[in-house]
Design a protein around this motif. Sequence first.
Motif, mmCIF file in Angstrom:
data_model
loop_
_atom_site.group_PDB
_atom_site.id
_atom_site.type_symbol
_atom_site.label_atom_id
_atom_site.label_comp_id
_atom_site.label_asym_id
_atom_site.label_seq_id
_atom_site.Cartn_x
_atom_site.Cartn_y
_atom_site.Cartn_z
ATOM 1 N N GLY A 113 0.786 -1.214 0.000
ATOM 2 C CA GLY A 113 0.000 0.000 0.000
ATOM 3 C C GLY A 113 0.823 1.271 0.000
ATOM 4 O O GLY A 113 2.004 1.269 0.337
ATOM 5 N N ILE A 114 0.179 2.345 -0.401
ATOM 6 C CA ILE A 114 0.844 3.641 -0.498
ATOM 7 C C ILE A 114 1.418 4.064 0.851
ATOM 8 O O ILE A 114 2.597 4.416 0.965
ATOM 9 C CB ILE A 114 -0.148 4.709 -0.999
ATOM 10 C CG1 ILE A 114 -0.712 4.322 -2.378
ATOM 11 C CG2 ILE A 114 0.517 6.068 -1.073
ATOM 12 C CD1 ILE A 114 -1.889 5.165 -2.820
ATOM 13 N N SER A 115 0.581 4.038 1.883
ATOM 14 C CA SER A 115 1.025 4.491 3.208
ATOM 15 C C SER A 115 2.100 3.576 3.791
ATOM 16 O O SER A 115 3.026 4.043 4.471
ATOM 17 C CB SER A 115 -0.170 4.571 4.161
ATOM 18 O OG SER A 115 -1.114 5.524 3.710
ATOM 19 N N ILE A 116 1.983 2.274 3.524
ATOM 20 C CA ILE A 116 2.981 1.315 4.018
ATOM 21 C C ILE A 116 4.362 1.641 3.456
ATOM 22 O O ILE A 116 5.362 1.690 4.186
ATOM 23 C CB ILE A 116 2.580 -0.129 3.648
ATOM 24 C CG1 ILE A 116 1.288 -0.541 4.351
ATOM 25 C CG2 ILE A 116 3.720 -1.101 3.968
ATOM 26 C CD1 ILE A 116 1.391 -0.666 5.849
ATOM 27 N N ARG A 117 4.425 1.889 2.143
ATOM 28 C CA ARG A 117 5.710 2.197 1.512
ATOM 29 C C ARG A 117 6.298 3.509 2.025
ATOM 30 O O ARG A 117 7.509 3.635 2.209
ATOM 31 C CB ARG A 117 5.535 2.266 -0.010
ATOM 32 C CG ARG A 117 5.158 0.962 -0.683
ATOM 33 C CD ARG A 117 6.338 -0.032 -0.746
ATOM 34 N NE ARG A 117 6.389 -0.882 0.434
ATOM 35 C CZ ARG A 117 5.730 -2.027 0.571
ATOM 36 N NH1 ARG A 117 4.943 -2.443 -0.395
ATOM 37 N NH2 ARG A 117 5.849 -2.740 1.669
ATOM 38 N N LEU A 170 -7.532 14.323 5.984
ATOM 39 C CA LEU A 170 -6.131 13.943 5.950
ATOM 40 C C LEU A 170 -5.899 12.835 6.971
ATOM 41 O O LEU A 170 -6.344 12.932 8.111
ATOM 42 C CB LEU A 170 -5.246 15.147 6.261
ATOM 43 C CG LEU A 170 -5.330 16.301 5.260
ATOM 44 C CD1 LEU A 170 -4.494 17.476 5.739
ATOM 45 C CD2 LEU A 170 -4.890 15.860 3.873
ATOM 46 N N ALA A 171 -5.213 11.782 6.547
ATOM 47 C CA ALA A 171 -4.929 10.640 7.417
ATOM 48 C C ALA A 171 -3.441 10.639 7.780
ATOM 49 O O ALA A 171 -2.585 10.848 6.922
ATOM 50 C CB ALA A 171 -5.298 9.337 6.724
ATOM 51 N N TYR A 172 -3.157 10.393 9.057
ATOM 52 C CA TYR A 172 -1.806 10.519 9.592
ATOM 53 C C TYR A 172 -1.318 9.208 10.209
ATOM 54 O O TYR A 172 -2.105 8.292 10.442
ATOM 55 C CB TYR A 172 -1.780 11.601 10.671
ATOM 56 C CG TYR A 172 -2.146 12.984 10.179
ATOM 57 C CD1 TYR A 172 -1.158 13.921 9.876
ATOM 58 C CD2 TYR A 172 -3.482 13.363 10.021
ATOM 59 C CE1 TYR A 172 -1.492 15.196 9.433
ATOM 60 C CE2 TYR A 172 -3.827 14.627 9.567
ATOM 61 C CZ TYR A 172 -2.823 15.542 9.276
ATOM 62 O OH TYR A 172 -3.155 16.797 8.828
ATOM 63 N N LEU A 214 -0.251 11.101 5.640
ATOM 64 C CA LEU A 214 0.105 9.982 4.767
ATOM 65 C C LEU A 214 -0.753 9.965 3.510
ATOM 66 O O LEU A 214 -0.310 9.532 2.446
ATOM 67 C CB LEU A 214 -0.077 8.651 5.512
ATOM 68 C CG LEU A 214 0.814 8.421 6.729
ATOM 69 C CD1 LEU A 214 0.353 7.170 7.476
ATOM 70 C CD2 LEU A 214 2.270 8.284 6.314
ATOM 71 N N SER A 215 -1.995 10.427 3.622
ATOM 72 C CA SER A 215 -2.909 10.391 2.486
ATOM 73 C C SER A 215 -4.047 11.376 2.702
ATOM 74 O O SER A 215 -4.247 11.878 3.804
ATOM 75 C CB SER A 215 -3.479 8.979 2.292
ATOM 76 O OG SER A 215 -4.201 8.568 3.449
#
Length: 262
Positions: A46-50, A218-220, A105-106
Amino acid sequence: MKLKLRILALITLLIPSYLFSVEQPLSIAFVEYPPYHFTSGDGVEGISIRIIEEAFRRTEIPIEFNVMPWSRALIWLRLGKIDGMVGVFIRPERLEYIDYSKLPLSKAQIHLFVTEGSNIEYSEDLTKLSHFRFGVKKDFSYGPYFDDLVAQNKLTKLTYEVDIPQLLVKLCTGVTDIMVGERRNSEYVFNQLIKETYPQLTRCKKIIALTPAIDARLAYLAFSKQNQLTDIRDRFDEAMNSMKQDGSLNRIIQSYDPQLSN
């Protein structure tokens, strides 16, 4: 002798816990939330994982990811049973037990979803839809507008589930009229389930995101205040800033979808 022990104990309290055991990885929880964070085979994706992996690689702090239900992860974060949690929105009551990363993060686009052919329309006034049945995720924030209407009992026909597939099933089988969800996540999960010929979605050819979005959140990366990780949070923020400046942050995001940018 007692004075020396007291001084040693005081010094011990002042030293961040992670310095005692650099080999002990930080435990970071996430929920299944593709394409941002999800399990894939024996690994995580996933985007946030990377993004998180690269930031902590730069800080040289070891981490480990653990998948768990959303509600449990929030409880464990409050209790300090985990060190961090991926993709958490800022809510006032969470500030009591969470230190948030400074950079998100996203960005989540929250939409109302209906089935193809539905005559439900959204005119930016949710109270006009209060007679419909909404499917929502348990312990999940959909933004101040939606959350406040729920708190004021102006939206009362709510069905709660713990994950998106269950909400999609209820939408597609007519148990609910509207599903509330993040656009990219909801569409991703729906398309994956359709590919797998998920039998309970056979009546649902397509889901439609009503426009405009009801909120953009927004997610952090959330750090447990219980575990006193302010120093680590600050180092993570520094790494995120360096990733933004050198372009690696956007490269990670765009590797999943060229249309996305941060």
